[in-house]
Each structure stands twice: as structure tokens, then as C-alpha cells.
Enzyme design. Structure first.
Site, PDB file in Angstrom:
ATOM      1  N   ARG A 107       5.375   7.694   0.301  1.00 47.62           N
ATOM      2  CA  ARG A 107       4.049   7.051   0.216  1.00 47.62           C
ATOM      3  C   ARG A 107       2.927   8.039   0.564  1.00 47.62           C
ATOM      4  NH1 ARG A 107       0.732   2.788   3.135  1.00 47.62           N
ATOM      5  NH2 ARG A 107      -0.025   1.379   1.512  1.00 47.62           N
ATOM      6  N   ILE A 129      -4.618   1.080  -2.268  1.00 46.25           N
ATOM      7  CA  ILE A 129      -3.175   1.146  -2.444  1.00 46.25           C
ATOM      8  C   ILE A 129      -2.635  -0.032  -1.634  1.00 46.25           C
ATOM      9  CG2 ILE A 129      -3.159   2.983  -0.675  1.00 46.25           C
ATOM     10  CD1 ILE A 129      -0.477   3.902  -1.726  1.00 46.25           C
ATOM     11  N   SER A 130      -1.795  -0.833  -2.266  1.00 44.63           N
ATOM     12  CA  SER A 130      -1.384  -2.086  -1.636  1.00 44.63           C
ATOM     13  C   SER A 130      -0.617  -1.857  -0.342  1.00 44.63           C
ATOM     14  CB  SER A 130      -0.497  -2.890  -2.585  1.00 44.63           C
ATOM     15  OG  SER A 130      -1.109  -3.034  -3.830  1.00 44.63           O
ATOM     16  N   GLN A 131      -0.657  -2.882   0.504  1.00 44.51           N
ATOM     17  CA  GLN A 131       0.105  -2.905   1.754  1.00 44.51           C
ATOM     18  C   GLN A 131       1.599  -2.820   1.414  1.00 44.51           C
ATOM     19  OE1 GLN A 131      -0.508  -6.675   3.576  1.00 44.51           O
ATOM     20  NE2 GLN A 131       1.041  -6.333   5.181  1.00 44.51           N
ATOM     21  N   PRO A 132       2.365  -1.955   2.096  1.00 42.40           N
ATOM     22  CA  PRO A 132       3.782  -1.795   1.764  1.00 42.40           C
ATOM     23  C   PRO A 132       4.544  -3.115   1.727  1.00 42.40           C
ATOM     24  CG  PRO A 132       3.119  -0.121   3.320  1.00 42.40           C
ATOM     25  CD  PRO A 132       1.934  -1.019   3.151  1.00 42.40           C
TER      26      PRO A 132
END
Ligand code: SAH
Length: 664
Positions: free
Chosen positions: A35, A61-64
Site C-alpha cells: 500500500r 485512497i479508500s480505507q483498507p
């Protein structure tokens, strides 16, 4: 540095497991994709934190956890082909590429698409294909896809995407009425014509902007680059905007114009487009206060059961209270009346009534509905215990006929119809007749108490019939119920004397003239329709509507209350026309058919009705019907964005205060 990232990754996977990610292939993919290569250099230290991070072009960038959740929701198998909408940094595409065979991903920002493409090549993700364009239209050249995932929140599921799914394919997409909150949905294509919806929880994404996504938001995000993509309002929306009377706030809006339009009407009917919207209650309260203060309206009659409303009536007029055996508003749907908005109004009314020398002069509060068979029976018996114990014993015996069905009165109707049981019609009719014969005796003692007992006895008679009629069909029982509500209203007006005036609060479907809607074509009548026939111009019907927001409603009859998201209105609906006017809240008089806006609104269109049940998954079929708005209502009141009522019922987790409304 290398070691540190390694360490973070283990904690990272533990954190995902703790949050409920169980799919091993997803966890493996999350552990594999670096990431840190997808975030800006200044954010490296946060690369394995569970939070969304800013990337270029004001995107994220989206939350994992969300990437893992969405990837899992796609239920991918190794050979699958996947489409992603919203490449952003390319991170989620890489996660998908660890599991699926081919990943197609679309990003509307050229710079992001380019950067992601270069990055993914460097990392040897040769099975990812990046395209710059509008992802709401999909990527038909490579369709169909086994899975489609959308990383931005839209107003509804783009049809193009559903069409590009294989049969059995899954579309995972955040859907919501605003750019602030969405519900994550999984839509599975069952066959060529059908899809299935599942709600996976509340999420928050950047807006999905495109042909089949949001349009107007463009303006908010990039004020300098707007114009081209903003939908130009249709001319009718412009007309609405010009003719509407703006409501700056419910508390401060000047209602003198509305009071003039209402004129000398004897009944003012105030609707609602749902059974759980705060603004509808607050605005009805505001109008009602004005009608009481400036026009001497004598009582409020609502779509609630008589005995429940009677408790409120005692409270607002500070009269003697009989001990009740049942808590007030405990029957489903409790939130319809046990809510903060109603409580505020009721407290105001009690205060207002203090000026009157006798409770008989005070403004009353009554229920028109007929679902309280058994508490009405108790009320009649309690009353008779007090005034005529001998007759009370007879009443007990007669009403005892209905006792076996107390838990489920609907089964009474079924049994009575089969002829296996003789039914209780005779008993309930006799009881009502006996009470009517005693009118002079009893009413002389206490007219209001007698009104209460007589109304309950009438309700018992009608409810008995209602449960039998239910088996004849929905139109019959609907008509019977609305006739009962209208008759109750008329009896109340008679009781209050010639020239007395009433405010009615019910759903649009009861107070808007049924003859102007699909209901009329089915032979259905309603309170609004009957009021127009009986009172003519002395009935003023006001409908209410909304575009989107939240609402208190259940998923099924008897199911718990939920705060549900109201989907943006249908493109072909009256609601959408009002929304496109750009006004947040307004009143729109509809009486003058020579006025251009009224003339143009006459042509029937879709209108939305949300009841105690709201099923957004099947919204068009379940909640839209055809109507001619200006024929249905004398006036329409609009709130573009609305919110759910604050329920006081058990659903709110507080437990119904037995003392409502007395202890508050
Ligand atoms: N999956 C990404 C998250 C991206 S955020 C990641 O892992 O980093 C959502 C992205 O969707 C934004 O970059 C936004 O520009 C893009 N987007 C919004 N509407 C779009 C559309 N109609 N077509 C393609 N991309 C869109």
C-alpha cells in the site's frame, strides 16, 4: 524501513481480522499489495493505518478495511473478470488483481488514471487495464464481468453497470441520497430481468460523478470548472421556482398568505409523504398553531387510534384521567405518534389551553383510526363501571364474544367468514344501540365522557366489521377504514357545534383526493375525497413531499423501526420537478388552474408514498403511483432534504415512557 513496514503489515492483517474480514484470499491479497507504493511520500508512515488517505485531484485512497470488505463482497473466484469504477490511486485494483484473472478499471481524472497505470505496470500488475472515462457507463467492450465494484457513491445503481454483469454476477456499490453518507449494496444479477439487493452497511465515499451518477455536485467540488455538466433545469421546474413561496425556516416562515388561502375552510387536512419525517410533523404543527390561534380551530384529529389520542386529549385539556390498562401508542408503528415532534406540539397545546376557563372550551386532540378493538372495548366497559355497573356487566358479556381473538383480531375475520363461528356482529351492534339510547341520561352527566364511550363503541362495531371485510379485498377494507375516519371526523364536528373547525393530520394517501390518483381508478375513496364531497370548498387539502434524506420506517409489518435512507426521487416524478426547482423548502398553491404552473402540473406523473414500511430495493413498484397533483391537493408543501422523526418508542432504545406524554 523495510522491517518496519513488515511489522506493520502483520498488525494490519490482525486489525482486518478483528473487524470481521474472514476471507483468506482477501486477507492474503491485502497482505501482498504494497500500500505504501500507492500513497504520497509524505503519507508513507500512515500507509498501514486503517484510514482513507488523500491523493491527488481531491480524491482519496479508500480505507483498507473498506477495500477488503468490498473485495470480499464480490465473492471472486480465480478465473473471474472484474470491473472497477474509480481507480484513484490504483490500490484497490491491485488488491483485486491478486485474486481475479483480469481487472478493468476506469478513472475519470486523466492525471489519476495515468499515474495509476504507470504505478501498476511498475509493480507488474499486467492483468490490470486502466481506462480514463466515465465509469458509470461501464466498459462495454470487455463486458460481461463476474464482479463490478464502484469506489464512489452514487444516487442509484447505474443501469449500464447492471447490464454488464454476467448472470450470477455481483455489483458492489455505495448508494445514498447525498455525498455525505451511503449504504453499501450488493446487487446480484439473478437472470436477464431480475436483480437481488443486499445491504452491507453504512459507508462514506467521494461522489460518483457521471452520466448515471451525480451531476450537479460538480459545481460544489470545482466551482471554476462547472457549467458544461450541470443539468439545466426543465422549464416546469423554473415555473415552480417562480410560483413557489419560499420557506426559509419552519419557525419563522410567514404564514399570513396561507391563512388567506385557507380562508373560511372548516376542515384543513395536512398530509405527509411518509410516516416518519420530522419536517412534515414540524410544519404541520406550525400551521396548526396558526389555525388555532388566529382562526379558532377547535380540535386536531389524527391518524391514530381513538383511545391513544384520548390520552393526549386528557393531557392537553388537563382533565381527569382514567387509569389505562395499556400504555399509550404501544402498538406498531409506535414512532408515528410517540416522537419528539408530536411531543413538542402537544406540550404547546397544553400550555395554550391554560387560558380557557373550562376544559370544554380547550382545543382537543382526537384519533380517527380503528385498530384499537380491544382497548376500545376496555374503555367502554370502564366507563359503564362508573356510570351504570349493571350495563357494564352486560357489556362484558356481549364483548366477551370477541375475547378469543385478542392476540390476532385478523383471524377473527377469517373464522367468522367460514361460518364455523357465528360472529359477534349482533353483540357489538346491540351494544352501540344500547349506548345511543342512553344518550340523554349519560350525556347530561358528562358530555365529553359520553362522547369518548360512544366513539369507542362505534369503533368496536366498525372494527368488528373491518376484520371481516379484510378478507374481501384490500380496496374494500381501505374504503371502510377511510369511511370510518371521515365519519368520526364528522361526529366530532357535530359534537363541537355548528361552524366548528378541525385540523386533520394524516398521510397524503388519506387526505389527498383519491379521485385524482390511481386509487380512484381502483374504486378507492379516502378522507380527502369524502371531505371534498361533503364540505366542497370548505375543505382545504395540503400535501407534503420530499426528494431525499432519512425516514423512520420498518422493513416489514411489525418489524422494528429503522432509520432508512430515502432514495433520490424518480426522474419522472413530481418530486423530481420540485427538486429541480433548486429550492430547499416551499409552499405551492395549486388551486388556480388558469395559472401556467398549475396547468402544466395537471398531467399525471409519478408521486412517491412511503408508509410505515419502506422498501427502497423495490421502490418504484412499492412506493410510486400515478396522480395529478393539482387535482389531488389544494396546495403542496416541499422539503427537499428531510430527516427521520426522533422516536420515543422502544425502538429508540429508551423504552416507551408509561407516562407519555404526562411525565415529560
Ligand atoms: N479505489 C480507489 C479509491 C478511489 S476514490 C483507491 O483504491 O485508491 C474514487 C475515485 O472515483 C476517484 O478517484 C474519483 O475521481 C473516481 N470517480 C468518480 N466518479 C467516477 C466515474 N463516473 N468514473 C470513473 N471514476 C470516477
Amino acid at each position: 524501513m523495510e522491517k518496519l513496514v513488515q511489522y506493520n503489515k502483520e498488525a494490519f492483517i490482525r486489525m482486518l481480522r478483528r473487524q470481521g474480514i474472514r476471507d483468506e484470499s482477501v486477507l492474503k491479497a491485502m497482505a501482498t499489495v504494497p500500500r505504501e507504493k500507492f500513497v504520497g511520500i509524505n503519507l508513507l508512515e500512515f500507509a498501514y493505518d486503517d484510514s482513507p488517505l488523500p491523493i491527488e485531484e481531491g480524491q482519496t485512497i479508500s480505507q483498507p478495511y473498506i477495500v477488503a470488505l468490498m473485495t470480499g463482497a464480490l465473492m471472486l473466484k480465480p478465473g473471474d473478470r472484474v470491473l472497477e469504477v474509480g481507480t484513484g490511486s490504483g490500490y484497490a485494483a491491485a488488491v483485486l488483481a491478486e485474486i481475479a484473472a483480469e481487472v478493468y478499471t476506469i478513472e475519470r481524472h486523466q492525471s489519476l488514471a495515468h499515474q495509476a497505470s504507470v504505478r501498476l505496470k511498475e509493480l507488474k500488475y499486467n492483468n490490470v487495464h486502466v481506462l480514463c472515462g466515465d465509469g458509470t457507463l461501464g466498459w462495454p467492450e470487455n463486458a460481461p464481468y463476474d464482479g463490478i465494484v464502484v469506489a464512489a457513491g452514487g444516487p442509484e445503481a447505474p443501469r449500464s453497470l447492471i447490464e454488464q454483469l454476467t448472470v450470477g454476477g455481483r455489483l458492489v456499490i455505495p448508494i445514498g441520497p447525498s455525498t455525505r453518507e451511503q449504504t453499501l449494496l450488493r446487487i446480484t444479477r439473478i437472470n436477464n430481468n431480475e436483480v437481488e439487493f443486499e445491504e452491507l452497511g453504512a459507508v462514506r465515499f467521494v461522489p460518483l460523478i457521471g452520466e448515471e451518477g451525480w451531476r450537479e455536485i460538480e459545481e460544489e467540488i470545482k466551482p471554476k470548472l462547472k457549467t458544461v455538466s450541470i443539468a439545466k433545469p426543465a422549464p416546469l421546474s423554473d415555473l415552480i421556482e417562480k410560483s413557489a413561496i419560499h420557506i426559509p425556516s419552519i419557525d419563522t416562515v410567514d404564514l399570513s398568505g396561507l391563512m388567506k388561502r385557507i380562508g373560511d375552510a372548516r376542515v384543513v387536512l395536512l398530509g405527509e409523504a411518509t410516516h416518519g419525517t420530522a419536517e412534515f410533523y414540524d410544519m404541520r404543527a406550525r400551521i396548526t398553531k396558526e389555525l388555532i390561534q388566529h382562526k379558532g380551530f377547535r380540535f386536531v384529529a389524527v391518524e391514530a387510534d381513538w383511545p391513544d389520542a384520548a390520552q393526549i386529549d386528557h393531557f392537553v385539556r388537563e382533565t381527569r384521567m382514567e387509569p389505562t390498562e395499556e400504555p399509550t401508542f404501544a402498538r406498531f408503528p409506535t414512532w408515528m405518534w410517540a416522537n419528539m415532534q408530536v411531543l413538542e406540539f402537544v406540550k404547546w397545546l397544553r400550555n395554550y389551553n391554560k387560558q380557557f376557563s373550562s376544559p370544554d372550551k380547550a382545543v382537543g386532540f382526537f384519533g380517527l383510526d380503528l385498530y384499537s378493538l380491544y382497548s376500545s372495548i376496555n374503555s367502554v366497559i370502564n366507563y359503564l363501571e362508573e356510570v351504570d355497573p349493571e350495563l357494564a356487566a352486560i357489556a362484558r358479556k356481549r364483548y366477551g364474544c370477541l375475547t378469543p381473538w385478542e392476540a390476532d383480531p385478523a383471524t377473527y375475520g377469517a373464522v367468522a367468514l367460514t361460518g364455523k363461528h357465528k360472529g359477534c356482529e349482533q353483540e357489538v351492534v346491540e351494544m352501540l344501540n344500547t349506548l345511543m339510547r342512553k344518550r340523554l341520561d349519560y350525556a347530561a352527566q358528562d358530555g365529553r365522557r359520553f362522547l369518548d364511550a360512544l366513539s369507542n363503541a362505534r369503533l368496536v362495531k366498525n372494527a368488528e366489521q373491518y376484520y371481516r371485510i379484510m378478507y374481501e379485498g384490500s380496496s374494500e377494507s381501505w374504503n371502510f377504514r377511510d369511511q370510518h375516519m371521515f365519519d368520526t371526523l364528522k361526529n366530532l364536528l357535530d359534537f363541537h357545534g355548528p361552524g366548528s373547525r378541525a385540523v386533520v393530520w394524516e398521510h397524503n394517501s388519506h387526505i389527498g383526493d383519491a379521485a385524482a390518483t390511481e386509487m380512484g381508478a381502483r374504486g378507492e375513496i379516502n378522507v380527502g375525497n369524502l371531505c371534498r364531497k361533503h364540505f366542497g370548498d370548505d375543505a382545504y387539502l395540503i400535501g407534503f413531499g420530499t426528494h431525499h434524506g432519512t425516514v423512520a420506517a420498518a422493513s416489514d409489518w411489525g418489524a422494528p423501526m429503522e432509520i432508512k435512507i430515502v432514495r433520490p426521487s424518480h426522474p419522472e416524478s413530481y418530486e423530481r420537478l420540485c427538486h429541480d426547482s433548486g429550492l430547499n423548502a416551499f409552499m405551492l398553491p395549486l388551486v388556480d388552474q388558469k395559472q401556467r404552473v398549475v396547468k402544466e402540473l395537471l398531467r399525471p406523473r409519478l408521486e412517491r408514498a412511503i408508509g410505515v414500511i419502506y422498501r427502497p430495493e423495490t421502490e418504484v413498484a412499492s412506493h410510486y403511483f400515478n396522480a395529478s397533483l393539482p387535482l389531488q391537493f389544494n396546495e403542496y408543501i416541499w422539503f427537499d432534504e428531510t430527516r427521520a422523526v426522533d422516536a420515543l418508542g422502544p425502538e429508540a432504545g429508551i423504552g416507551m415512557p408509561e407516562t407519555f406524554p404526562f411525565g415529560l
